[in-house]
Write an enzyme that holds these catalytic residues in place. Structure first.
Site, PDB file in Angstrom:
ATOM      1  CB  THR A 111      12.611  48.366  32.168  1.00 48.51           C
ATOM      2  OG1 THR A 111      11.730  47.352  32.650  1.00 48.51           O
ATOM      3  CG2 THR A 111      12.552  49.570  33.088  1.00 48.51           C
TER       4      THR A 111
ATOM      5  CE  LYS B 120       9.643  47.603  35.328  1.00 51.57           C
ATOM      6  NZ  LYS B 120       9.411  46.556  36.321  1.00 51.57           N
TER       7      LYS B 120
ATOM      8  CE  LYS C 255      17.010  48.446  32.629  1.00 49.35           C
ATOM      9  NZ  LYS C 255      16.248  47.681  31.636  1.00 49.35           N
TER      10      LYS C 255
END
Ligand code: NAD
Length: 314
Positions: free
Chosen positions: A96, A171, A246
């Site tokens: 990611t 995502k 994050k």
């Protein structure tokens, strides 16, 4: 049967490669961490001493690394992925990462005549172990059939999101929605209890009403209601707060670059930052529930137990 090079054998890469080996493929793995290598070797991964060695004769090259900076470094290094890739290989990044990193790896690969896709996943460590991860793919249409075949042993569902970086865009948006939903479950659960509702009864009501969400079904931050909640286990991480921070940061960066206002995502970031400032970045992200109560005392959370327990950080 195919040969895979796999860079990053951590919590996700370890079980994902074990599923490739179990399906009969050869996997050559590379990781900086000796413990991660050892664990992957028990799953049948052949440990390589360098990226070049891992990529020798590979059909597909996957990266599963913490952040964009790690992905850039393994692609750009003098003896990294670009230096060793051929146009017969499929290059796929399942980490990611930020949109800019993903775009840079697409552009750099295209300049070199190489075949790169972004292929992030959803489903967590349990989905990685079960081989049921959802993959979202971004890249040239002609790469997708081959990519889907390489991914099949690790995946419950693979969806082509669109062109370059559309997988990572999906995502980032998905995880932002998840963390906003988590805030809703945290606030709803505490207000319900403060108003005198039985927590189990309220959860049942929300489950068949419009308060239902994946976070409410899976992470409901009250002990004794659902088995999968970290609240049953003193908020030991099923999804670490620092990783959630994050991911929400990636969404906020994307909001800034596109001009889309994301006030709910900003609030989620504040929640995670608050926990991190208290040294709780390795605890489960559903511990944000603690921020809602004036004294920080919340059912399911016993800081003393955490202090005396062995470190859960990995
Ligand atoms: P992790 O920290 O457990 O594993 C990452 C591995 O990369 C580590 O073993 C580390 O040693 C290795 N590494 C770092 N730099 C390297 C380098 N230069 N060369 C070789 N190896 C290197 O992380 P994870 O939980 O496996 O997550 C990996 C990615 O997947 C992250 O981007 C994360 O956001 C994403 N993700 C995680 C989950 C989850 O539930 N853990 C779910 C979906 C997506």
């Amino acid at each position: 049967m195919s040969t895979y090079a796999w860079i990053g054998l951590g919590n996700m890469g370890g079980p994902m490669t074990a599923n490739l080996v179990a399906a009969g493929h050869t996997v050559r793995g590379y990781d900086l961490d000796a413990e991660a290598c050892k664990a992957a070797a028990t799953g049948g991964v052949q440990i390589a001493g360098s990226i070049a060695e891992a990529m020798d004769q590979a059909d597909a090259v996957f990266t599963m690394l913490p952040k964009g900076e790690h992905v850039r470094s393994v692609y750009e290094a003098d003896d990294g992925i670009w230096a060793n890739a051929t146009n017969h290989m499929l290059l796929a990044d399942s980490s990611t990462v930020d949109i800019e990193t993903s775009r840079a790896i697409h552009a750099g690969s295209q300049e070199r005549g190489l075949n790169f896709i972004d292929a992030p996943v959803s489903g967590g460590i349990s989905g990685a172990a079960a081989g049921t991860l959802a993959f979202m793919l971004g890249g040239a249409p002609e790469l997708m059939e081959r990519a889907t075949e390489f991914i099949a042993p690790m995946s419950g569902k693979t969806i082509v999101a669109g062109g370059p970086s559309m997988g990572i865009a999906a995502k980032i948006c998905n995880n932002m929605m998840l963390f906003i939903d988590l805030m809703a479950s945290a606030e709803g659960s505490q207000l319900a209890e403060a108003l005198g509702l039985d927590p189990e009864v309220f959860w049942q009501i929300a489950s068949v009403s419009s308060g239902r969400s994946w976070a409410q079904q899976t992470w409901y931050p009250v002990p004794g209601i659902i088995d999968t909640a970290a609240a049953n286990n003193n908020f030991e991480a099923t999804f670490r707060t620092d990783l959630a921070r994050k991911d929400i940061g990636l969404a906020l960066d994307a909001g800034q670059s596109t001009g889309v206002q994301l006030p709910a995502a900003s609030l989620a970031r504040e929640h995670f930052d608050e926990l991190i400032s208290q040294g709780l970045g390795d605890k489960d992200c559903s511990l944000i529930v603690k921020n809602l109560l004036p004294d920080g005392v919340v059912r399911g959370w016993n800081p003393k137990e955490t202090e005396s327990a062995p470190s859960a950080a990995s």
